[in-house]
Design a protein around this motif. Sequence first.
Motif, PDB file in Angstrom:
ATOM      1  N   LEU A 163      21.553  -1.638 -24.622  1.00  0.00           N
ATOM      2  CA  LEU A 163      20.867   0.262 -24.638  1.00  0.00           C
ATOM      3  C   LEU A 163      22.348   0.496 -23.967  1.00  0.00           C
ATOM      4  O   LEU A 163      21.939   1.865 -23.890  1.00  0.00           O
ATOM      5  CB  LEU A 163      19.292  -0.101 -23.729  1.00  0.00           C
ATOM      6  N   LYS A 183      10.604  -0.634 -18.536  1.00  0.00           N
ATOM      7  CA  LYS A 183      10.167   0.228 -20.036  1.00  0.00           C
ATOM      8  C   LYS A 183       8.463  -0.329 -20.054  1.00  0.00           C
ATOM      9  O   LYS A 183       8.001  -0.693 -19.118  1.00  0.00           O
ATOM     10  CB  LYS A 183      10.827  -0.964 -20.653  1.00  0.00           C
ATOM     11  N   GLY A 239       9.651   6.915 -28.801  1.00  0.00           N
ATOM     12  CA  GLY A 239       9.986   5.861 -29.230  1.00  0.00           C
ATOM     13  C   GLY A 239       9.527   4.817 -27.967  1.00  0.00           C
ATOM     14  O   GLY A 239       8.782   5.519 -26.971  1.00  0.00           O
ATOM     15  N   ASP A 240      11.094   4.681 -27.385  1.00  0.00           N
ATOM     16  CA  ASP A 240      10.634   4.206 -25.443  1.00  0.00           C
ATOM     17  C   ASP A 240      10.569   5.149 -24.396  1.00  0.00           C
ATOM     18  O   ASP A 240      11.141   6.321 -24.700  1.00  0.00           O
ATOM     19  CB  ASP A 240      11.681   3.166 -25.571  1.00  0.00           C
ATOM     20  N   VAL A 261      13.743   8.553 -19.092  1.00  0.00           N
ATOM     21  CA  VAL A 261      13.993   9.070 -20.046  1.00  0.00           C
ATOM     22  C   VAL A 261      12.527   8.855 -21.329  1.00  0.00           C
ATOM     23  O   VAL A 261      12.412   7.862 -21.356  1.00  0.00           O
ATOM     24  CB  VAL A 261      15.695   7.669 -20.334  1.00  0.00           C
ATOM     25  N   LYS A 321      12.387   9.010 -25.403  1.00  0.00           N
ATOM     26  CA  LYS A 321      13.183   8.310 -26.282  1.00  0.00           C
ATOM     27  C   LYS A 321      12.055   9.160 -28.102  1.00  0.00           C
ATOM     28  O   LYS A 321      11.282   8.587 -27.617  1.00  0.00           O
ATOM     29  CB  LYS A 321      14.140   7.699 -27.075  1.00  0.00           C
ATOM     30  N   ASN A 348      12.412  10.813 -32.055  1.00  0.00           N
ATOM     31  CA  ASN A 348      12.733  11.059 -33.426  1.00  0.00           C
ATOM     32  C   ASN A 348      12.113  12.195 -34.015  1.00  0.00           C
ATOM     33  O   ASN A 348      11.244  12.577 -33.276  1.00  0.00           O
ATOM     34  CB  ASN A 348      13.466  10.964 -34.558  1.00  0.00           C
ATOM     35  N   ASN A 351      17.547  11.268 -34.000  1.00  0.00           N
ATOM     36  CA  ASN A 351      17.301  10.909 -32.567  1.00  0.00           C
ATOM     37  C   ASN A 351      17.526  12.047 -31.442  1.00  0.00           C
ATOM     38  O   ASN A 351      18.749  12.992 -31.322  1.00  0.00           O
ATOM     39  CB  ASN A 351      18.162   9.442 -32.200  1.00  0.00           C
ATOM     40  N   GLY A 352      16.222  11.743 -30.223  1.00  0.00           N
ATOM     41  CA  GLY A 352      16.734  12.967 -29.354  1.00  0.00           C
ATOM     42  C   GLY A 352      16.077  11.931 -28.234  1.00  0.00           C
ATOM     43  O   GLY A 352      15.336  11.010 -28.164  1.00  0.00           O
ATOM     44  N   GLN A 353      16.437  12.818 -26.901  1.00  0.00           N
ATOM     45  CA  GLN A 353      15.239  12.077 -25.711  1.00  0.00           C
ATOM     46  C   GLN A 353      14.993  12.952 -24.899  1.00  0.00           C
ATOM     47  O   GLN A 353      16.079  13.862 -24.450  1.00  0.00           O
ATOM     48  CB  GLN A 353      16.325  11.117 -25.163  1.00  0.00           C
ATOM     49  N   THR A 387      15.140  13.985 -20.933  1.00  0.00           N
ATOM     50  CA  THR A 387      15.780  13.263 -19.596  1.00  0.00           C
ATOM     51  C   THR A 387      15.188  13.860 -18.533  1.00  0.00           C
ATOM     52  O   THR A 387      15.046  14.914 -17.861  1.00  0.00           O
ATOM     53  CB  THR A 387      16.951  13.095 -19.540  1.00  0.00           C
TER      54      THR A 387
END
Length: 239
Positions: free
Chosen positions: A41, A123, A148-149, A164, A166, A168, A176-178, A180
Amino acid sequence: MATKLVNPPILPTPRFTKLIKTDHRIIQFFTRLTRYEDSALGFRPSYIISRVAEQNSGLFEDDATRTKVKTQLYQAVKGMNRGIYGVPSARKSEIERLVQLLESQNPTPHPTLNLHKVSGWWKLVYSTITILGSKRTKLGLRDFITLGDFLQNIDVAQGKAVNVIKFNVRGLNLLNGQLTIEASFKPASKSRVDINYEKSTITPEQLMNMFKKNYDLLLGIFNPDGWLEISMSSLNWVC
């Protein structure tokens, strides 16, 4: 290259109970990423180091009990999509029962005196924070945004924590984005740390513009300010 998770029952299972300006009790479980996942990662390696148990049969029995309860806990949260979209009441009660049982096996009574043991990348596996009803619709989580994660990095030396999230966007060719969220923390007691929100952002920039209208709603869900009670650990890890 795809990475494979280590069999969950042997991973540390931290539990964080967070109270933010209300009396609502929030439970969150994170599992530590292995050094292989960290490398894939792009994170720094995080090695899990165990110490040899003393020659005491009671200690070995405690370890066996914790391992058994953790196995049951991972099975209970399996298929719950981290609880983000709600959990049936019966399953939620069972998870809470296992949480309390695992808490009773905590080998570290004063976690904040050993915060170095939680340093690294984690996680999210399960949370009682939910995104339901109009909130889910406003944030596009019904048919537009796929989560996502959920990752967390704890830097004890700097007193910093970074979350973070994640995701999409289906309508933009699965862009894809995130999100933070950065915060600082400091011990407030032998089991509690105070959390202070510092800043947050969504990348890439065009996605930040998409969420601008509901940005306060988004931050409010993840409660970036308040305090954190550390109440459970696994084997040799303070959590």
